[in-house]
Design a protein around this motif. Structure first.
Motif, short mmCIF file in Angstrom:
data_model
loop_
_atom_site.label_atom_id
_atom_site.label_comp_id
_atom_site.label_asym_id
_atom_site.label_seq_id
_atom_site.Cartn_x
_atom_site.Cartn_y
_atom_site.Cartn_z
N ASP A 1 37.32 44.62 28.01
CA ASP A 1 36.54 43.42 27.72
C ASP A 1 37.27 42.13 28.08
OD1 ASP A 1 34.42 44.91 26.81
OD2 ASP A 1 35.10 44.90 24.72
N GLU A 2 38.15 42.22 29.04
CA GLU A 2 38.82 41.04 29.57
C GLU A 2 38.41 40.85 31.03
OE1 GLU A 2 42.99 41.29 29.03
OE2 GLU A 2 42.91 41.27 26.83
N GLU A 3 38.72 39.65 31.54
CA GLU A 3 38.36 39.36 32.92
C GLU A 3 39.01 40.36 33.87
OE1 GLU A 3 39.29 35.37 33.91
OE2 GLU A 3 37.72 34.49 32.64
N LEU A 4 38.23 40.76 34.86
CA LEU A 4 38.74 41.69 35.86
C LEU A 4 39.72 40.96 36.77
CD1 LEU A 4 38.54 44.55 37.04
CD2 LEU A 4 36.68 43.73 38.50
N GLU A 5 40.96 41.41 36.81
CA GLU A 5 41.98 40.76 37.63
C GLU A 5 42.97 41.81 38.15
OE1 GLU A 5 44.75 39.32 33.82
OE2 GLU A 5 43.91 37.87 35.22
N PHE A 6 43.58 41.50 39.27
CA PHE A 6 44.55 42.42 39.87
C PHE A 6 45.40 41.64 40.88
CE2 PHE A 6 40.69 42.58 42.39
CZ PHE A 6 41.15 42.46 43.70
N ASP A 7 46.51 42.24 41.26
CA ASP A 7 47.40 41.69 42.28
C ASP A 7 47.27 42.50 43.56
OD1 ASP A 7 48.36 39.83 40.45
OD2 ASP A 7 49.97 41.17 39.77
N SER A 8 47.46 41.85 44.67
CA SER A 8 47.33 42.50 45.97
C SER A 8 48.61 42.27 46.77
CB SER A 8 46.12 41.92 46.72
OG SER A 8 45.95 42.55 47.97
N TYR A 9 49.32 43.37 47.05
CA TYR A 9 50.59 43.31 47.77
C TYR A 9 50.43 43.89 49.17
CZ TYR A 9 53.01 42.29 43.36
OH TYR A 9 53.43 41.73 42.20
N LEU A 10 51.21 43.40 50.08
CA LEU A 10 51.25 43.94 51.43
C LEU A 10 51.90 45.32 51.41
CD1 LEU A 10 50.71 43.09 54.46
CD2 LEU A 10 53.12 42.46 54.53
N VAL A 11 51.29 46.28 52.08
CA VAL A 11 51.83 47.63 52.14
C VAL A 11 53.00 47.66 53.12
CG1 VAL A 11 51.35 50.04 52.70
CG2 VAL A 11 49.60 48.64 51.58
N PRO A 12 54.20 48.06 52.69
CA PRO A 12 55.34 48.10 53.63
C PRO A 12 55.15 49.17 54.70
CG PRO A 12 55.94 49.05 51.49
CD PRO A 12 54.58 48.44 51.33
N TYR B 1 52.58 37.62 47.28
CA TYR B 1 51.37 38.41 47.04
C TYR B 1 50.26 37.47 46.59
CZ TYR B 1 52.63 37.96 42.09
OH TYR B 1 52.95 37.47 40.86
N TRP B 2 49.05 38.01 46.51
CA TRP B 2 47.89 37.26 46.01
C TRP B 2 47.42 37.87 44.70
CZ3 TRP B 2 46.72 32.82 48.28
CH2 TRP B 2 47.03 32.63 49.63
N SER B 3 46.96 37.02 43.81
CA SER B 3 46.34 37.46 42.55
C SER B 3 44.86 37.08 42.58
CB SER B 3 47.02 36.81 41.34
OG SER B 3 48.36 37.24 41.23
N TYR B 4 44.02 38.01 42.11
CA TYR B 4 42.57 37.80 42.12
C TYR B 4 42.01 37.96 40.72
CZ TYR B 4 42.98 38.32 47.19
OH TYR B 4 43.33 38.17 48.50
N GLN B 5 41.01 37.15 40.42
CA GLN B 5 40.27 37.27 39.16
C GLN B 5 38.77 37.16 39.44
OE1 GLN B 5 41.55 34.43 36.22
NE2 GLN B 5 43.72 34.95 36.45
N TYR B 6 38.01 38.02 38.74
CA TYR B 6 36.55 37.97 38.80
C TYR B 6 36.05 37.46 37.44
CZ TYR B 6 36.58 40.81 43.08
OH TYR B 6 36.77 41.28 44.35
N PRO B 7 35.91 36.16 37.25
CA PRO B 7 35.50 35.65 35.92
C PRO B 7 34.09 36.05 35.53
CG PRO B 7 35.57 33.88 37.55
CD PRO B 7 36.16 35.08 38.21
N ASP B 8 33.27 36.48 36.50
CA ASP B 8 31.89 36.88 36.17
C ASP B 8 31.79 38.32 35.68
OD1 ASP B 8 30.95 34.37 37.05
OD2 ASP B 8 30.97 35.07 39.13
N PHE B 9 32.90 39.06 35.70
CA PHE B 9 32.88 40.47 35.30
C PHE B 9 33.97 40.72 34.27
CE2 PHE B 9 31.13 40.29 39.56
CZ PHE B 9 30.00 41.07 39.46
N LEU B 10 33.74 41.73 33.45
CA LEU B 10 34.71 42.13 32.44
C LEU B 10 35.18 43.55 32.74
CD1 LEU B 10 33.05 40.82 29.15
CD2 LEU B 10 34.85 39.72 30.51
N GLY B 11 36.46 43.81 32.48
CA GLY B 11 37.01 45.13 32.68
C GLY B 11 36.74 46.05 31.51
N ASN B 12 37.41 47.20 31.50
CA ASN B 12 37.22 48.17 30.43
C ASN B 12 37.71 47.65 29.09
OD1 ASN B 12 36.14 50.00 32.27
ND2 ASN B 12 38.18 50.83 32.77
#
Length: 279
Positions: free
Chosen positions: A137-148, A124-135
């Motif tokens: 107050d931490e960096e916005l980040e998430f994992d992206s998995y292939l849909v089976p 899978y891939w992991s993504y981070q948006y260091p220019d934005f903060l989530g709810n």
């Protein structure tokens, strides 16, 4: 006539089963790559047909039955040897200059307005948006998995859909910082002209400007796991054969050809990437 005009103007943004082409270009880098490829292929095809015509003419007109003494005066032709040595060199130089210019422009990172950190994992891939903060107050980040295949919705693209898409703004310089958390990966999105290797402990960067809205699909272009597994099988089955190295070489070539088909919706190995842009 109207339907034909619509077909010519609609962007090819959805991969099709057994498709031949990638998605249409959506960034200046990819448009420049396509233009360079088309220009080079145009002149190469002309040269190919010219050389083929000369070869056929020589074979037909200078056979022994038609010109029995034509080879009497054939010796070292210095002029013709210079021509067929210098001409290919000039052609390669003409190809090299625009190619190097495009390569340097692609490596240039132009004052990005948005940075996305990408980290490759198995699988899978992991993504981070260091220019934005989530709810929180931490960096916005998430994992992206292939849909089976079992979870695909109607109209979903097999081996291309992911559960979390990357959202990017249109007409904005975006910088991707790419790394890996385990093994070597390769982050690729053909429509945007992105192809960057991800190494553990190393940061690579690539810049892109998305010039239109759409959803653009890509996949990891590194097939080392499958390559390693098949090589191990061949080694076990062919360990007593003297032709193991030849068979392995053929296998690598076949996998490289197969890797080129990853974006065509035929079949794939690894995990996908979906970049979605909005104005």
């Amino acid at each position: 006539m109207t339907n034909l005009f619509n077909l010519l103007t609609v962007k090819c943004d959805a991969p099709r089963p057994w498709g031949v082409y990638f998605q249409d270009s959506a960034s200046p880098q990819m448009e420049a790559l396509v233009e360079l490829h088309d220009n080079i292929m145009f002149y190469l095809v002309i040269i190919l047909f010219g050389v083929a015509w000369i070869l056929v003419s020589i074979i037909r007109n200078y056979v022994y039955s038609k010109s029995p003494i034509s080879n009497k005066y054939l010796n070292h032709g210095t002029l013709i040897e210079l021509i067929w040595t210098i001409t290919p060199a000039l052609i390669l130089i003409l190809i090299a200059f625009p190619s190097f210019k495009l390569l340097y422009l692609m490596d240039e990172v132009t004052d990005p307005s948005l940075t996305v950190f990408v980290e490759g994992h198995q699988w899978y891939w992991s993504y981070q948006y260091p220019d934005f903060l989530g709810n929180d107050d931490e960096e916005l980040e998430f994992d992206s998995y292939l849909v089976p295949d079992s979870d695909l919705e109607d109209g979903g693209l097999r081996l291309l859909e992911v559960d979390n898409r990357v959202m990017l703004p249109e007409l904005t310089h975006v910088r991707f910082i790419i790394s890996s958390g385990d093994v070597i990966h390769s982050y690729a999105c053909p429509a945007l002209g992105i192809k960057c290797d991800a190494y553990p402990g190393r940061l690579n960067q690539v810049s892109v400007l998305v010039n239109r809205e759409g959803s653009f699909f890509g996949q990891c272009s590194e097939c080392m796991y499958i390559l390693y597994r098949i090589i191990q099988i061949i080694k076990l089955k062919k360990k007593n054969s003297r032709h193991v190295s030849t068979k392995l070489f053929i296998l690598v070539i076949e996998l490289d050809i197969y890797r080129l088909k990853l974006f065509k919706g035929i079949s794939s190995i690894g995990w996908a990437t979906v970049l979605h842009t909005e104005g």
